[in-house]
Design an enzyme around this catalytic site. Structure first.
Site, mmCIF file in Angstrom:
data_model
loop_
_atom_site.group_PDB
_atom_site.id
_atom_site.type_symbol
_atom_site.label_atom_id
_atom_site.label_comp_id
_atom_site.label_asym_id
_atom_site.label_seq_id
_atom_site.Cartn_x
_atom_site.Cartn_y
_atom_site.Cartn_z
ATOM 1 N N HIS A 57 18.540 -38.984 -3.259
ATOM 2 C CA HIS A 57 18.472 -38.090 -2.103
ATOM 3 C C HIS A 57 17.022 -37.699 -1.826
ATOM 4 O O HIS A 57 16.189 -37.687 -2.747
ATOM 5 C CB HIS A 57 19.298 -36.835 -2.389
ATOM 6 C CG HIS A 57 20.784 -37.060 -2.353
ATOM 7 N ND1 HIS A 57 21.697 -36.041 -2.446
ATOM 8 C CD2 HIS A 57 21.500 -38.202 -2.218
ATOM 9 C CE1 HIS A 57 22.920 -36.541 -2.366
ATOM 10 N NE2 HIS A 57 22.832 -37.850 -2.250
ATOM 11 N N GLU A 59 15.665 -34.851 -1.361
ATOM 12 C CA GLU A 59 15.185 -33.716 -2.175
ATOM 13 C C GLU A 59 14.788 -34.167 -3.580
ATOM 14 O O GLU A 59 13.770 -33.729 -4.117
ATOM 15 C CB GLU A 59 16.280 -32.647 -2.321
ATOM 16 C CG GLU A 59 16.794 -32.051 -1.038
ATOM 17 C CD GLU A 59 18.055 -32.766 -0.549
ATOM 18 O OE1 GLU A 59 18.059 -34.025 -0.471
ATOM 19 O OE2 GLU A 59 19.027 -32.073 -0.229
ATOM 20 N N CYS A 86 22.981 -30.751 -1.573
ATOM 21 C CA CYS A 86 24.277 -30.898 -2.258
ATOM 22 C C CYS A 86 24.196 -30.241 -3.637
ATOM 23 O O CYS A 86 23.154 -29.705 -4.023
ATOM 24 C CB CYS A 86 24.610 -32.385 -2.408
ATOM 25 S SG CYS A 86 23.602 -33.213 -3.651
ATOM 26 N N CYS A 89 21.340 -31.690 -5.920
ATOM 27 C CA CYS A 89 20.003 -31.281 -5.488
ATOM 28 C C CYS A 89 19.790 -29.777 -5.679
ATOM 29 O O CYS A 89 18.709 -29.349 -6.084
ATOM 30 C CB CYS A 89 19.768 -31.678 -4.035
ATOM 31 S SG CYS A 89 19.721 -33.470 -3.833
#
Lengths: 169, 169
Positions: A57, A59, A86, A89
């Site tokens: 991801h 992040e 999410c 993260c």
């Protein structure tokens, strides 16, 4: 020396540029940057397809970059991300001790910074993070909707123009 | 051909060996392995100190290895880990679609597979994972307690023996 203070919208625009890079690479368009002392120290977009790894991801990639530069702890750093983080993260945000997270649009299916969970402000964990949402949310939402519509084969109705530039339907 | 089926305790012992490797490297002693078709396909221990990166948990490192071998999805894979996964790792477990997670001891401060949260069985997320806890939990607990006692300077009282082997206090 006086340092110019930039707005959250200013930084979010840079994160949105990263989201557009994801879009162009056929990745779910999410972008993230990390800012410290008025400077971008990390910049990434979602690359789950590129790496064939669902953990890649935006992040996570940005946090990894920032840790490489600054070491283990990201106190005094702010993360700007175009979609609500999410669970994974949000956990990484707490573990790396980020100071602030600003996100554009909420994620009703997986958001963990206020929507499904509020991991980043859970007092039982050993760090809490300042949260701000809805910064340039429409721009991010539009990009995500366009991406998923395209995936589903739902294209925007574009006017058909002939070679003379005339509208023909 | 009949394949021998090994018990959860059998696999947890291998994860505990990894936790011991962490202990010896002066890392919080947590170990993890991933098993598919009766074979260990990934093996890791906590390396947050080594990498100076608080995201380098045993589970994350093991999942990363497994994805490198098998690709994006870890359906039919089981993760054995000596401590209950945290929020970040539980999120990664769901994202990578692991089939089963077996852990030794619960983590009252950060556990996200039943203790503080139950991320891995949340029906709102798009994958759920079978969970089993308390497998060889005493062995894992002992290792963790010994590590933290040592960090705090609390050593086990060992008898003092002189060079002749006589007890002197």
């Amino acid at each position: 020396m006086k340092t110019a203070k930039f707005s959250d919208e200013f930084w979010m625009k840079i994160a949105l540029e990263e989201a557009k890079n994801a879009y162009e690479a056929n990745e779910v368009p999410v972008g993230a940057i990390i800012v410290k002392d008025n400077q971008v120290i990390a910049k990434a977009h979602n690359q789950t397809e590129y790496y064939q790894n669902s953990l890649m991801h935006a992040e996570m990639l940005a946090i990894k970059q920032a840790i490489k530069k600054l070491g283990k702890w990201l106190y005094n750093c702010s993360l700007y991300v175009t979609l609500e983080p999410c669970v994974m993260c949000a956990g990484a945000i707490v573990l790396s001790r980020l100071y602030k997270v600003v996100f554009a649009t909420k994620d009703p299916k997986a958001g963990a910074c206020g929507t499904l969970y509020n991991i980043t402000q859970d007092k039982r964990l050993n760090h809490q993070v300042e949260i701000k949402s809805d910064v340039l949310k429409e721009l991010s939402k539009e990009l995500l909707t366009e991406f998923f519509n395209e995936k589903r084969g739902v294209h925007k109705q574009r006017p058909v123009i002939n070679i003379k530039g005339e509208y023909i339907g």
